[in-house]
Scaffold this active site. Structure first.
Site, PDB file in Angstrom:
ATOM      1  N   THR A  97       0.829  -1.217   0.000  1.00  0.00           N
ATOM      2  CA  THR A  97       0.000   0.000   0.000  1.00  0.00           C
ATOM      3  C   THR A  97       0.859   1.261   0.000  1.00  0.00           C
ATOM      4  OG1 THR A  97      -1.622  -1.245   1.288  1.00  0.00           O
ATOM      5  CG2 THR A  97      -1.863   1.157   1.265  1.00  0.00           C
ATOM      6  N   ARG A 108       3.082  -0.184  -7.795  1.00  0.00           N
ATOM      7  CA  ARG A 108       3.098   0.938  -6.845  1.00  0.00           C
ATOM      8  C   ARG A 108       4.519   1.409  -6.556  1.00  0.00           C
ATOM      9  NH1 ARG A 108      -1.515  -1.384  -2.655  1.00  0.00           N
ATOM     10  NH2 ARG A 108      -3.313  -0.327  -3.597  1.00  0.00           N
ATOM     11  N   HIS A 125      -5.912   0.349  -7.432  1.00  0.00           N
ATOM     12  CA  HIS A 125      -6.604  -0.354  -6.346  1.00  0.00           C
ATOM     13  C   HIS A 125      -6.742  -1.814  -6.748  1.00  0.00           C
ATOM     14  CE1 HIS A 125      -9.599  -1.535  -3.376  1.00  0.00           C
ATOM     15  NE2 HIS A 125     -10.214  -2.147  -4.365  1.00  0.00           N
TER      16      HIS A 125
HETATM   17  N1  UDP Z   1      -3.979   5.092   2.244  1.00  0.00           N
HETATM   18  C1  UDP Z   1      -3.247   6.227   2.632  1.00  0.00           C
HETATM   19  N2  UDP Z   1      -2.565   6.189   3.831  1.00  0.00           N
HETATM   20  C2  UDP Z   1      -2.571   5.088   4.630  1.00  0.00           C
HETATM   21  C3  UDP Z   1      -3.302   3.958   4.232  1.00  0.00           C
HETATM   22  C4  UDP Z   1      -3.996   3.997   3.033  1.00  0.00           C
HETATM   23  O1  UDP Z   1      -3.212   7.227   1.915  1.00  0.00           O
HETATM   24  O2  UDP Z   1      -1.917   5.131   5.703  1.00  0.00           O
HETATM   25  C5  UDP Z   1      -4.723   5.122   0.961  1.00  0.00           C
HETATM   26  C6  UDP Z   1      -3.970   4.421  -0.170  1.00  0.00           C
HETATM   27  O3  UDP Z   1      -4.216   5.142  -1.385  1.00  0.00           O
HETATM   28  C7  UDP Z   1      -4.627   3.043  -0.184  1.00  0.00           C
HETATM   29  C8  UDP Z   1      -6.077   3.393   0.172  1.00  0.00           C
HETATM   30  O4  UDP Z   1      -5.957   4.451   1.131  1.00  0.00           O
HETATM   31  O5  UDP Z   1      -4.505   2.418  -1.447  1.00  0.00           O
HETATM   32  C9  UDP Z   1      -6.855   2.230   0.776  1.00  0.00           C
HETATM   33  O6  UDP Z   1      -6.156   1.701   1.870  1.00  0.00           O
HETATM   34  P1  UDP Z   1      -6.042   0.128   2.130  1.00  0.00           P
HETATM   35  O7  UDP Z   1      -5.563  -0.051   3.521  1.00  0.00           O
HETATM   36  O8  UDP Z   1      -7.317  -0.537   1.716  1.00  0.00           O
HETATM   37  O9  UDP Z   1      -4.828  -0.301   1.149  1.00  0.00           O
HETATM   38  P2  UDP Z   1      -4.836  -1.120  -0.228  1.00  0.00           P
HETATM   39  O10 UDP Z   1      -5.829  -2.250  -0.087  1.00  0.00           O
HETATM   40  O11 UDP Z   1      -5.230  -0.147  -1.330  1.00  0.00           O
HETATM   41  O12 UDP Z   1      -3.414  -1.619  -0.395  1.00  0.00           O
HETATM   42 MG    MG Z   2      -7.843  -2.189   0.484  1.00  0.00          MG
END
Ligand code: UDP
Ligand code: MG
Length: 167
Positions: A97, A108, A125
């Site tokens: 992430t 990413r 995503h």
């Molecule tokens: N995100 C962020 N800061 C954080 C965690 C998440 O900006 O500390 C954003 C990031 O763009 C991420 C989205 O929120 O893709 C959704 O978070 P998730 O934990 O679901 O991560 P993902 O499944 O996208 O890896």
């Molecule tokens: Mg997620």
């Protein structure tokens, strides 16, 4: 086990002209694309998509991010990939992430950044597990937009509703 996964090319991915690169990377998985479209994301859709994060301090920012308000690109590309271990394969290719922690050869890791306000702009995503994938695919697509039968459907009789057709 064959499964479906929702992929979104987020507004930063579109603004950076990464659509082709991302689709090429995803084609390494040999999965099938069973749905694809461009979507203008309402606040309602973005909030529902990220509802598991609504208590987080960055919730407001990621809603704006998904809607394209940070990139002057008010759209995302939504796709459904289908095949063996689709979620694991796509999440591995996407990378962690946090783009700084993501493997540098992942999508990413290659293209993401952290903004000065702390948002992880990570260009893509990918659904995180099978129940989230089902929830997200049903949120973003209607059954007739997906070329395979992923989930049970029902027929709903409805009166002729007003709809836009070509002029
Ligand atoms: N995100 C962020 N800061 C954080 C965690 C998440 O900006 O500390 C954003 C990031 O763009 C991420 C989205 O929120 O893709 C959704 O978070 P998730 O934990 O679901 O991560 P993902 O499944 O996208 O890896
Ligand atoms: Mg997620």
């Amino acid at each position: 086990m064959s499964q479906a996964v929702l992929i979104l090319i987020k507004p930063d991915g579109l603004k950076k002209s990464l659509t082709g690169n991302i689709l090429t990377r995803l084609s390494e998985t040999k999965l099938e694309i069973v749905a694809a479209k461009m979507v203008r994301v309402s606040a309602e859709l973005a909030k529902e998509h990220y509802k598991h994060l609504e208590d987080k301090p960055f919730f407001g920012e990621i809603i704006k991010y998904l809607q394209g308000e940070l990139h002057d690109r008010k759209k995302v590309m939504a796709l459904v990939y289908w095949g063996e271990d689709a979620i694991k394969k796509c999440r591995e290719l996407a990378g962690a992430t946090n783009p700084e922690e993501a493997d540098s050869t992942s999508i990413r890791g290659s293209y993401g950044r952290i903004t000065t306000s702390g948002v992880y702009e990570n260009v893509i995503h990918v659904s995180s597990n099978q129940s989230e994938a089902e929830r997200e695919i049903k949120l973003w697509f209607s059954p007739d937009e997906i070329i395979v039968d992923l989930y049970p459907t029902k027929d709903l009789a409805c009166k002729e509703a007003a709809k836009k057709v070509w002029g």
